[in-house]
Scaffold this motif. Structure first.
Motif, PDB file in Angstrom:
ATOM      1  N   ASN A  32       0.719  -1.113  -0.044  1.00  0.00           N
ATOM      2  CA  ASN A  32       0.011   0.165  -0.036  1.00  0.00           C
ATOM      3  C   ASN A  32       0.739   1.232   0.127  1.00  0.00           C
ATOM      4  OD1 ASN A  32      -3.199  -0.391   0.398  1.00  0.00           O
ATOM      5  ND2 ASN A  32      -2.220  -2.184   1.509  1.00  0.00           N
ATOM      6  N   VAL A  33       2.001   1.375   0.714  1.00  0.00           N
ATOM      7  CA  VAL A  33       2.795   2.579   0.722  1.00  0.00           C
ATOM      8  C   VAL A  33       3.565   2.503  -0.397  1.00  0.00           C
ATOM      9  CG1 VAL A  33       5.071   3.401   1.784  1.00  0.00           C
ATOM     10  CG2 VAL A  33       3.230   2.105   3.244  1.00  0.00           C
ATOM     11  N   VAL A  34       3.817   1.460  -1.095  1.00  0.00           N
ATOM     12  CA  VAL A  34       4.697   1.715  -2.392  1.00  0.00           C
ATOM     13  C   VAL A  34       3.560   2.201  -3.561  1.00  0.00           C
ATOM     14  CG1 VAL A  34       5.729   0.319  -4.408  1.00  0.00           C
ATOM     15  CG2 VAL A  34       6.395  -0.045  -1.960  1.00  0.00           C
ATOM     16  N   GLY A  35       2.535   1.418  -3.707  1.00  0.00           N
ATOM     17  CA  GLY A  35       1.265   1.882  -4.350  1.00  0.00           C
ATOM     18  C   GLY A  35       1.006   3.181  -4.148  1.00  0.00           C
ATOM     19  N   ARG A  36       0.907   3.642  -2.970  1.00  0.00           N
ATOM     20  CA  ARG A  36       0.562   5.099  -3.003  1.00  0.00           C
ATOM     21  C   ARG A  36       1.597   6.047  -3.567  1.00  0.00           C
ATOM     22  NH1 ARG A  36       1.170   9.758   0.424  1.00  0.00           N
ATOM     23  NH2 ARG A  36      -0.801  10.515   1.245  1.00  0.00           N
ATOM     24  N   LEU A  37       2.879   5.845  -3.558  1.00  0.00           N
ATOM     25  CA  LEU A  37       4.018   6.561  -4.319  1.00  0.00           C
ATOM     26  C   LEU A  37       4.001   6.455  -5.456  1.00  0.00           C
ATOM     27  CD1 LEU A  37       7.093   5.519  -1.902  1.00  0.00           C
ATOM     28  CD2 LEU A  37       5.780   7.464  -2.035  1.00  0.00           C
ATOM     29  N   ILE A  38       3.352   5.366  -6.163  1.00  0.00           N
ATOM     30  CA  ILE A  38       3.446   4.988  -7.555  1.00  0.00           C
ATOM     31  C   ILE A  38       2.116   5.570  -8.242  1.00  0.00           C
ATOM     32  CG2 ILE A  38       3.243   3.404  -9.484  1.00  0.00           C
ATOM     33  CD1 ILE A  38       5.199   1.657  -7.578  1.00  0.00           C
ATOM     34  N   ALA A  39       0.931   5.215  -7.619  1.00  0.00           N
ATOM     35  CA  ALA A  39      -0.425   5.695  -8.140  1.00  0.00           C
ATOM     36  C   ALA A  39      -1.023   6.898  -7.612  1.00  0.00           C
ATOM     37  CB  ALA A  39      -1.254   4.354  -8.124  1.00  0.00           C
ATOM     38  N   GLY A  40      -0.551   7.173  -6.363  1.00  0.00           N
ATOM     39  CA  GLY A  40      -1.306   8.475  -5.811  1.00  0.00           C
ATOM     40  C   GLY A  40      -2.087   7.866  -4.502  1.00  0.00           C
ATOM     41  N   PRO A  41      -2.450   9.124  -3.500  1.00  0.00           N
ATOM     42  CA  PRO A  41      -2.893   8.670  -2.211  1.00  0.00           C
ATOM     43  C   PRO A  41      -4.121   7.512  -2.260  1.00  0.00           C
ATOM     44  CG  PRO A  41      -2.410  10.846  -2.357  1.00  0.00           C
ATOM     45  CD  PRO A  41      -2.144  10.294  -3.705  1.00  0.00           C
ATOM     46  N   ARG A  42      -4.875   7.600  -3.156  1.00  0.00           N
ATOM     47  CA  ARG A  42      -6.015   6.963  -3.451  1.00  0.00           C
ATOM     48  C   ARG A  42      -6.073   5.451  -3.464  1.00  0.00           C
ATOM     49  NH1 ARG A  42      -9.708  10.933  -7.304  1.00  0.00           N
ATOM     50  NH2 ARG A  42      -9.819  12.688  -5.838  1.00  0.00           N
ATOM     51  N   ARG A 298     -11.318   5.854  -5.055  1.00  0.00           N
ATOM     52  CA  ARG A 298     -10.512   6.114  -6.042  1.00  0.00           C
ATOM     53  C   ARG A 298     -10.804   6.871  -7.064  1.00  0.00           C
ATOM     54  NH1 ARG A 298      -7.311   0.113  -6.846  1.00  0.00           N
ATOM     55  NH2 ARG A 298      -6.035   0.371  -4.891  1.00  0.00           N
ATOM     56  N   ALA A 299     -12.181   7.162  -7.619  1.00  0.00           N
ATOM     57  CA  ALA A 299     -12.850   7.789  -8.479  1.00  0.00           C
ATOM     58  C   ALA A 299     -13.218   9.153  -7.957  1.00  0.00           C
ATOM     59  CB  ALA A 299     -14.074   7.226  -8.959  1.00  0.00           C
ATOM     60  N   GLY A 300     -12.829   9.158  -6.569  1.00  0.00           N
ATOM     61  CA  GLY A 300     -13.046  10.506  -5.941  1.00  0.00           C
ATOM     62  C   GLY A 300     -14.505  10.869  -5.409  1.00  0.00           C
ATOM     63  N   MET A 301     -15.480   9.864  -5.407  1.00  0.00           N
ATOM     64  CA  MET A 301     -16.609   9.998  -4.857  1.00  0.00           C
ATOM     65  C   MET A 301     -16.881   9.358  -3.314  1.00  0.00           C
ATOM     66  SD  MET A 301     -18.383  10.849  -7.591  1.00  0.00           S
ATOM     67  CE  MET A 301     -20.040  10.469  -6.829  1.00  0.00           C
ATOM     68  N   PRO A 335      -4.041  -0.383 -10.490  1.00  0.00           N
ATOM     69  CA  PRO A 335      -3.174   1.023 -10.973  1.00  0.00           C
ATOM     70  C   PRO A 335      -1.999   0.654 -11.059  1.00  0.00           C
ATOM     71  CG  PRO A 335      -5.011   1.335  -9.072  1.00  0.00           C
ATOM     72  CD  PRO A 335      -4.794  -0.262  -9.402  1.00  0.00           C
ATOM     73  N   LEU A 336      -1.485  -0.697 -10.560  1.00  0.00           N
ATOM     74  CA  LEU A 336       0.030  -0.946 -10.660  1.00  0.00           C
ATOM     75  C   LEU A 336       0.214  -1.610 -11.932  1.00  0.00           C
ATOM     76  CD1 LEU A 336       0.872  -1.618  -6.895  1.00  0.00           C
ATOM     77  CD2 LEU A 336       1.166   0.672  -8.239  1.00  0.00           C
ATOM     78  N   LEU A 337      -0.819  -2.268 -12.617  1.00  0.00           N
ATOM     79  CA  LEU A 337      -0.482  -3.150 -13.574  1.00  0.00           C
ATOM     80  C   LEU A 337       0.105  -2.351 -15.005  1.00  0.00           C
ATOM     81  CD1 LEU A 337      -3.374  -5.592 -13.153  1.00  0.00           C
ATOM     82  CD2 LEU A 337      -0.910  -5.767 -12.400  1.00  0.00           C
ATOM     83  N   PRO A 338       0.719  -2.579 -15.817  1.00  0.00           N
ATOM     84  CA  PRO A 338       1.222  -2.285 -16.902  1.00  0.00           C
ATOM     85  C   PRO A 338      -0.061  -1.645 -18.049  1.00  0.00           C
ATOM     86  CG  PRO A 338       2.676  -4.009 -16.689  1.00  0.00           C
ATOM     87  CD  PRO A 338       1.458  -4.237 -15.706  1.00  0.00           C
ATOM     88  N   GLY A 339      -0.044  -0.549 -18.584  1.00  0.00           N
ATOM     89  CA  GLY A 339      -0.963   0.130 -19.328  1.00  0.00           C
ATOM     90  C   GLY A 339      -2.357   0.570 -18.626  1.00  0.00           C
TER      91      GLY A 339
END
Length: 340
Positions: A32-42, A298-301, A335-339
């Motif tokens: 989750n920490v690494v994903g936050r750095l790559i894909a953002g806080p959500r 994640r969609a901001g809702m 969100p971490l997967l290619p493409g």
């Protein structure tokens, strides 16, 4: 005497599992920490189990927590200050879990939420974090990593991975957060070739109808797909059932692009945000709601989940639950997967 010995043996076995449980949880928090750095806080999904303040400070704390759990899983924490820091981290988690539990029961008593199972996930996090704190604070010999130990550790990790979404499905999933919102989003399910909704779909639509008649939102979005086999539209069938139950046609919006959960969330979120809306009541089955909540977040809702009341148990319910475990992880990691 025999009973005492048996209890002592069971306690020792549980304590022996704690490092492996902590190791698995540490890897989850670290992802989750690494994903936050790559894909953002959500990206961070730890809030589903425990509420912590946001921002950089929380991310640093979670990194320390992950490091503590992983290091303790690999072996005892050698230095006294490291053990002390690890214990403090885990006690902070326990304190946050205790607070979440108190808030949950306060909301339950006030009638702001309802559930058939009054057991929040935080009530499980609390004793587990205390047990892990006790384990982290104990010095001991280095772990020996035989093949048998590796297999046991992997089996424990698999059990933890299975348990995480299941805990959400059985605690958060059945809890009703019904309150005023901008719209009701009803997730589709199977429809038959003659236009009749399946039992699962009928239950979801009926829940949306009840929420509309309760005056909780002015709009009902019926989201689903057109069946590829017979060409019948799920949203059209949902609309017909709602109109028959007294929901005005002008209050219903059809989304035929909701081919899966992610598509429903993406399409409905964009439509609502274009109109300045941010709060939805998300209607689906209890086992589906944790993933729905994750994707809307994640969609901001701001999604308030309302599980459909089942007129009877679904025949394939165990299959749906098992499938949802995999679907939850697929949605979390997407969100971490290619493409993506």
């Amino acid at each position: 005497m025999i009973a005492d010995e048996h209890a002592a043996g069971s306690g020792a076995r549980v304590r022996a599992l704690l490092p492996d449980v902590g190791l698995a949880l540490g890897v989850f928090v670290a992802l989750n920490v690494v994903g936050r750095l790559i894909a953002g806080p959500r990206f961070d999904a730890t809030g589903a189990w425990i509420s912590l303040p946001g921002g950089t400070g929380a991310a640093v704390f979670k990194a320390m927590l992950a490091a503590t759990l992983i290091a303790r899983g690999l072996g005892p924490l050698r230095r006294g200050w490291v053990r002390a820091a690890g214990v403090v981290c885990l006690l902070a988690v326990a304190a946050a879990a205790a607070w979440d539990t108190l808030v949950y029961f306060a909301l339950l008593i006030e009638g702001r939420i309802a559930t058939p199972l009054p057991l929040p996930g935080s009530a499980l996090v609390l004793p587990l974090s205390l047990a892990l704190a006790s384990s982290a604070g104990r010095p001991g010999p280095a772990r020996t990593w035989s093949w048998g130990q590796v297999v046991r550790s992997l089996a424990t990790a698999a059990g933890v991975a299975l348990a995480l979404p299941l805990v959400l499905m059985l605690t958060f999933g059945p809890t009703r957060y019904a309150r005023e919102a901008d719209a009701i989003v009803v997730f589709g399910a199977r429809v038959y070739s003659d236009g009749r909704p399946s039992l699962a779909l009928a239950d979801r639509v009926d829940e949306g109808i009840r929420l509309y008649h309760a005056g909780l939102a002015p709009t009902v979005i019926m989201s689903g797909a057109i069946d590829e086999d017979h060409g019948v539209s799920e949203p059209v069938a949902m609309q017909a059932r709602a109109i028959a139950a007294g929901v005005p046609a002008e209050a219903i919006v059809l989304d035929e692009l909701g081919v899966d959960t992610a598509a429903t969330v993406a399409v409905t979120s964009e439509w609502l945000q274009q109109r300045g809306a941010r709060r939805v009541l998300a209607v689906s089955h209890y086992y589906h709601e944790p993933r729905v909540k994750l994707l809307f977040q994640r969609a901001g809702m701001l999604a308030y989940t309302v599980p459909a009341r089942m007129s009877r148990r679904l025949l394939k319910e165990p299959w749906f639950i098992g499938r949802e475990v995999l679907a939850y992880y697929a949605a979390w990691l997407a969100p971490l997967l290619p493409g993506r």
